[in-house]
Design an enzyme around this catalytic site. Structure first.
Site, PDB file in Angstrom:
ATOM      1  N   CYS A   2       0.869  -0.724  -0.189  1.00 46.22           N
ATOM      2  CA  CYS A   2       0.311  -0.027  -0.025  1.00 46.22           C
ATOM      3  C   CYS A   2       1.019   1.322  -0.201  1.00 46.22           C
ATOM      4  O   CYS A   2       2.316   1.301   0.259  1.00 46.22           O
ATOM      5  CB  CYS A   2      -0.953   0.359   1.404  1.00 46.22           C
ATOM      6  SG  CYS A   2      -2.214  -1.400   1.615  1.00 46.22           S
ATOM      7  N   ARG A  27       5.000   0.329  -5.728  1.00 45.92           N
ATOM      8  CA  ARG A  27       4.534  -0.148  -4.891  1.00 45.92           C
ATOM      9  C   ARG A  27       3.801  -1.428  -5.401  1.00 45.92           C
ATOM     10  O   ARG A  27       4.057  -2.072  -4.606  1.00 45.92           O
ATOM     11  CB  ARG A  27       4.535   0.799  -4.020  1.00 45.92           C
ATOM     12  CG  ARG A  27       5.529   1.460  -3.786  1.00 45.92           C
ATOM     13  CD  ARG A  27       4.898   2.477  -2.559  1.00 45.92           C
ATOM     14  NE  ARG A  27       4.348   2.043  -1.246  1.00 45.92           N
ATOM     15  CZ  ARG A  27       5.460   1.700  -0.298  1.00 45.92           C
ATOM     16  NH1 ARG A  27       6.320   3.085  -0.488  1.00 45.92           N
ATOM     17  NH2 ARG A  27       5.500   1.833   0.784  1.00 45.92           N
ATOM     18  N   TRP A  75      -2.798  -2.731  -1.452  1.00 48.25           N
ATOM     19  CA  TRP A  75      -2.197  -4.050  -1.751  1.00 48.25           C
ATOM     20  C   TRP A  75      -3.511  -4.915  -0.935  1.00 48.25           C
ATOM     21  O   TRP A  75      -2.844  -5.173   0.288  1.00 48.25           O
ATOM     22  CB  TRP A  75      -0.973  -3.676  -1.936  1.00 48.25           C
ATOM     23  CG  TRP A  75      -0.261  -5.072  -2.919  1.00 48.25           C
ATOM     24  CD1 TRP A  75       0.249  -5.098  -4.078  1.00 48.25           C
ATOM     25  CD2 TRP A  75       0.554  -6.378  -1.722  1.00 48.25           C
ATOM     26  NE1 TRP A  75       0.762  -6.345  -4.172  1.00 48.25           N
ATOM     27  CE2 TRP A  75       0.262  -6.827  -2.874  1.00 48.25           C
ATOM     28  CE3 TRP A  75      -0.120  -6.250  -1.058  1.00 48.25           C
ATOM     29  CZ2 TRP A  75       1.500  -8.347  -2.896  1.00 48.25           C
ATOM     30  CZ3 TRP A  75       1.051  -8.136  -0.771  1.00 48.25           C
ATOM     31  CH2 TRP A  75       1.648  -8.692  -2.046  1.00 48.25           C
ATOM     32  N   ASN A 101      -1.024   2.141   5.794  1.00 44.63           N
ATOM     33  CA  ASN A 101      -0.213   0.996   5.329  1.00 44.63           C
ATOM     34  C   ASN A 101      -0.065   0.124   6.589  1.00 44.63           C
ATOM     35  O   ASN A 101       0.779   0.705   7.271  1.00 44.63           O
ATOM     36  CB  ASN A 101       0.826   1.740   4.404  1.00 44.63           C
ATOM     37  CG  ASN A 101       1.913   0.605   3.426  1.00 44.63           C
ATOM     38  OD1 ASN A 101       1.388  -0.299   3.878  1.00 44.63           O
ATOM     39  ND2 ASN A 101       2.486   1.514   3.121  1.00 44.63           N
ATOM     40  N   GLY A 102      -0.003  -0.715   6.128  1.00 41.63           N
ATOM     41  CA  GLY A 102       0.500  -2.329   6.910  1.00 41.63           C
ATOM     42  C   GLY A 102      -0.094  -2.728   7.529  1.00 41.63           C
ATOM     43  O   GLY A 102      -1.298  -3.486   6.728  1.00 41.63           O
ATOM     44  N   GLU A 481      18.933 -15.443 -10.790  1.00 41.33           N
ATOM     45  CA  GLU A 481      18.221 -13.684 -10.183  1.00 41.33           C
ATOM     46  C   GLU A 481      18.112 -13.633 -11.624  1.00 41.33           C
ATOM     47  O   GLU A 481      17.013 -12.864 -12.121  1.00 41.33           O
ATOM     48  CB  GLU A 481      18.972 -13.161 -10.177  1.00 41.33           C
ATOM     49  CG  GLU A 481      19.144 -11.501 -10.876  1.00 41.33           C
ATOM     50  CD  GLU A 481      17.517 -10.844  -9.700  1.00 41.33           C
ATOM     51  OE1 GLU A 481      17.959 -11.713  -9.210  1.00 41.33           O
ATOM     52  OE2 GLU A 481      17.604 -10.413  -9.681  1.00 41.33           O
ATOM     53  N   LYS A 485      13.881 -13.006 -12.436  1.00 39.63           N
ATOM     54  CA  LYS A 485      13.601 -11.687 -13.575  1.00 39.63           C
ATOM     55  C   LYS A 485      12.793 -12.474 -14.293  1.00 39.63           C
ATOM     56  O   LYS A 485      11.688 -11.517 -14.510  1.00 39.63           O
ATOM     57  CB  LYS A 485      15.160 -10.662 -14.336  1.00 39.63           C
ATOM     58  CG  LYS A 485      15.711 -10.030 -13.439  1.00 39.63           C
ATOM     59  CD  LYS A 485      15.066  -8.914 -12.946  1.00 39.63           C
ATOM     60  CE  LYS A 485      14.469  -9.357 -11.413  1.00 39.63           C
ATOM     61  NZ  LYS A 485      15.345  -8.965 -10.733  1.00 39.63           N
ATOM     62  N   GLU A 488       9.023 -13.219 -12.605  1.00 35.82           N
ATOM     63  CA  GLU A 488       8.200 -12.297 -12.380  1.00 35.82           C
ATOM     64  C   GLU A 488       7.969 -10.911 -13.465  1.00 35.82           C
ATOM     65  O   GLU A 488       7.181 -10.223 -12.883  1.00 35.82           O
ATOM     66  CB  GLU A 488       8.668 -11.886 -11.173  1.00 35.82           C
ATOM     67  CG  GLU A 488      10.033 -10.655 -11.828  1.00 35.82           C
ATOM     68  CD  GLU A 488      10.669  -9.658 -10.453  1.00 35.82           C
ATOM     69  OE1 GLU A 488       9.959  -9.572  -9.765  1.00 35.82           O
ATOM     70  OE2 GLU A 488      12.196  -9.352 -10.155  1.00 35.82           O
ATOM     71  N   HIS A 504      20.816 -35.370 -12.392  1.00 31.83           N
ATOM     72  CA  HIS A 504      20.136 -35.382  -9.959  1.00 31.83           C
ATOM     73  C   HIS A 504      18.472 -35.465  -9.939  1.00 31.83           C
ATOM     74  O   HIS A 504      18.152 -35.141  -9.407  1.00 31.83           O
ATOM     75  CB  HIS A 504      20.140 -35.061  -8.826  1.00 31.83           C
ATOM     76  CG  HIS A 504      22.740 -34.875  -9.195  1.00 31.83           C
ATOM     77  ND1 HIS A 504      22.704 -36.294  -8.964  1.00 31.83           N
ATOM     78  CD2 HIS A 504      23.283 -34.708  -9.805  1.00 31.83           C
ATOM     79  CE1 HIS A 504      23.520 -36.709  -8.851  1.00 31.83           C
ATOM     80  NE2 HIS A 504      24.443 -35.320  -9.643  1.00 31.83           N
ATOM     81  N   LYS A 603       6.244  -3.651  -5.259  1.00 34.71           N
ATOM     82  CA  LYS A 603       8.039  -2.643  -4.959  1.00 34.71           C
ATOM     83  C   LYS A 603       8.682  -3.204  -3.495  1.00 34.71           C
ATOM     84  O   LYS A 603       9.483  -3.663  -3.398  1.00 34.71           O
ATOM     85  CB  LYS A 603       8.110  -1.966  -5.228  1.00 34.71           C
ATOM     86  CG  LYS A 603       9.383  -1.164  -5.532  1.00 34.71           C
ATOM     87  CD  LYS A 603       9.931  -1.906  -6.275  1.00 34.71           C
ATOM     88  CE  LYS A 603      12.049  -1.030  -6.897  1.00 34.71           C
ATOM     89  NZ  LYS A 603      12.338  -2.008  -7.104  1.00 34.71           N
TER      90      LYS A 603
END
Ligand code: M6R
Length: 608
Positions: A2, A27, A75, A101-102, A481, A485, A488, A504, A603
């Site tokens: 948020c 965000r 969010w 927010n939280g 990484e 990328k 996502e 394996h 974000k």
């Protein structure tokens, strides 16, 4: 996560709130809303979906006149993304509106108590308890009601609160969730982060946990949790509005990929002077350095993968064992940590909830903490014993690029610095490493210039359902990484494997035309990884190899190639990742994905 924003001054609040919310879009969010106070009345507008819907609904804010207001991007945590669950939430008497927010952890018990006291709830959110508590405690004193309500809350919260009876002031409260105040002339602001305010003011006050503030057009008064007025320093930020805008690029992600040579230079050059590494912001005594018997690196997501690359370099140069731990796991692992452990914490935002919790756990066990962080004044930067900033500038795209590469650079600086102090490298090795480090911005620029074919490769590979990224040792750390990328932002299933692990189990997944991205930039591993390429090709894979241009044998083996210049393997990750950032970007573009704001992602992950 948020985002919140607020304004009071002489101008109409709604356009400023909408503009601030647009800057917070990166965000991640699924709904948005604003509340504006005018003539002892609060007008609210909320929508599911994008800020552009809110602009349309309010005629760019003109339908909500008034000089004071609050805004929010939500969010989802509690309750579906609907107009009703969107913030701001209002009290039953319509006098108060709140953005948050939280997470309010004790909201269930508060909700029951409030229902017993006759309050009714419109939404399924945890936030709604806050506004009803304020109404319950309000007896004509806005500040007192805010204080009493805050005392009842457990969890994390940055709150913005307005009251129809008191249309000149906003109260904001901070506990374990980012909140900054913006100081203007005849106008004042608050927001979750600087990007929402930088167009209006560069004078910022960072609120600490437990503090709250009363904001009017002409004044900001900060209080401690007991309500006692306190003075705080105003900080001048150096970012300008261009730094937080796209500057001609189609997406922030592409802009940020292209900015990497400059971001790395900015991170490195103040710390490399007269042929020496100077970490003036790191006041570690020689005795303390010598007493460290273990380094633990902790972080989440890409920052964790940066840690995997950093481990190779720090261990090899400093000869200290390095363990890399996911922050979300470390905190529950009963880690074997004591005062001889140095904890390195990596975080672009400096606000990641799991990373903060892991850090606090390790601090309680006696470890000293070194934070490598991009956002100045963020929670992690403040909690740490030592902080080294990655001077990458604002990173807006949800997928990190320059945040990740500058984290690598700071770890390299630290490794070279500590190795010299610990006398683990010779004077000539030290000199050579510094020269190689200095050449990285130029080498990355070469990678950006020498791979015009990446958009074409993306056209070839974008329709795959699955991709595999393989590599050994330092290449494997970069493969982790690279796969993140890809998945996502393009939503293609992408997995990274240590190439030696293929036999394996994983090789069972390789079939005709399956793309395998083979990272082959570590010279010591080249032969072995090339053998793995032969194996996957024999099972029908299409191989795109990333290798250094002197590796001429690769041309006859791989289907496609991306070339990078040769780099010392201990410093090579930032060069090797760049073409794979570009590949993910162009594949996502081919697939018409929302590159800067991928679905379901935020974000700054400020909740567990
Ligand atoms: O702000 P942080 O560096 O602490 O964030 C950690 C992760 O959430 C972050 O790296 C995430 O994995 C990115 N979306 C990756 O691009």
């Amino acid at each position: 996560m948020c985002g919140i924003v607020g304004y009071t001054g002489t101008q109409d609040a709604a356009p400023i709130l909408l503009n601030g919310l647009k800057k917070l879009e990166y965000r991640g969010y699924d709904s948005a809303g604003i509340a504006v106070v005018n003539d002892n009345n609060i007008s609210i507008s909320k929508v599911t979906g994008r800020i552009s819907n809110l602009c349309e609904k309010t005629n760019d804010g003109q339908l909500l006149p008034g000089n004071l207001g609050i805004g929010h991007t939500r969010w989802v945590t509690h309750g579906a993304p609907t107009d009703t669950n969107a913030h701001p939430h209002t009290s039953n008497d319509g006098k108060f509106a709140v953005v948050h927010n939280g997470i309010i952890e004790n909201y269930m018990e508060l909700r029951e108590e409030l229902i017993d006291n006759g309050y009714h709830f419109e939404s399924q959110t945890d936030t709604e308890v806050v506004v009803h508590l304020i109404e319950m405690y309000y007896t004509g004193d806005f500040k007192l009601a805010v204080m009493k309500a805050s005392e009842r809350l457990q969890g994390s919260y940055a709150l913005g609160i307005v009251c129809a009876d008191e249309p000149e002031r906003i109260f904001v409260v901070r506990e374990a969730s980012p909140l900054i105040l913006g100081v203007g002339i005849g106008s004042n602001y608050f927001a979750s982060d600087v990007t929402a305010l930088v167009a209006y003011t560069k004078n910022i006050i960072y609120l600490e946990d437990g503090e709250f503030a009363e904001i009017t057009a002409d004044n900001i008064q900060i209080y401690d949790c007991a309500g006692k007025p306190i003075e705080k320093r105003t900080n001048r930020i150096t970012w300008d509005i261009q730094a937080a805008e796209r500057g001609g690029y189609e997406h922030f992600m592409l802009k940020e990929i292209m900015e990497q040579p400059r971001a790395i230079e900015a991170t490195m050059s103040p710390r490399l002077q007269n042929g020496e590494v100077h970490l003036d912001d790191l006041d570690l005594s020689d005795d303390y350095l010598k007493s460290i018997n273990k380094i633990v690196i902790t972080a989440c997501g890409s920052a964790y993968y940066a840690g995997c690359s950093g481990k190779n370099t720090i261990e090899k140069l400093c000869k200290i064992p390095v363990q890399v731990e996911l922050a979300s796991e470390l905190r529950y692992n009963e880690p074997l940590i004591d005062e001889h452990t140095l904890l390195i914490v990596l975080s672009q935002s400096g606000e990641t909830a799991d990373t903060i919790a892991a850090m606090k756990e390790c601090q309680s066990l006696g470890a000293k903490t070194l934070a490598i962080v991009n956002v100045v004044g963020s929670t992690i930067a403040k909690l740490a014993d030592y902080t080294l900033y990655t001077w990458a500038g604002p990173e807006i795209a949800v997928a990190t690029t320059k945040g990740y590469t500058t984290q690598l650079i700071v770890m390299y600086l630290f490794a070279i610095y500590a190795a010299k102090k610990l006398e683990k490298i010779s004077a000539s090795e030290y000199k050579e490493l510094i020269e190689e480090l200095k050449s990285l911005p130029k080498l990355i620029q070469q990678v950006l210039d020498m791979n015009p074919s990446i958009p074409e490769l993306a056209k070839k590979y974008h329709s795959s359902d699955s991709m595999f990224f393989i590599g050994r040792n330092t290449d494997y750390a970069v493969a982790l990484e690279a796969a993140l990328k890809m998945k996502e932002i393009s939503y293609i299933h992408a997995e990274s494997y240590a190439a030696g692990e293929l036999k394996h189990g994983t090789i069972a997944l390789i079939e005709e035309h399956c793309p395998v991205i083979a990272l082959c930039c570590n010279e010591k591993m080249t032969e072995k990884t090339m053998n793995n390429i032969v194996e996957v090709k024999a099972r029908g894979a299409e191989v795109l190899a990333v290798t250094f241009k002197e590796n001429t044998k690769m041309a006859s083996l791989a289907d496609d190639m991306i070339m990078i210049p040769k780099v010392n393997v201990l410093l090579g990750a930032p060069v090797e990742i760049v073409p794979l950032q570009l590949l993910a970007y162009y594949v996502a573009k081919e697939n018409n994905c929302d590159i800067d704001k991928p679905k379901n992602l935020a974000k700054s992950v400020t909740v567990e």
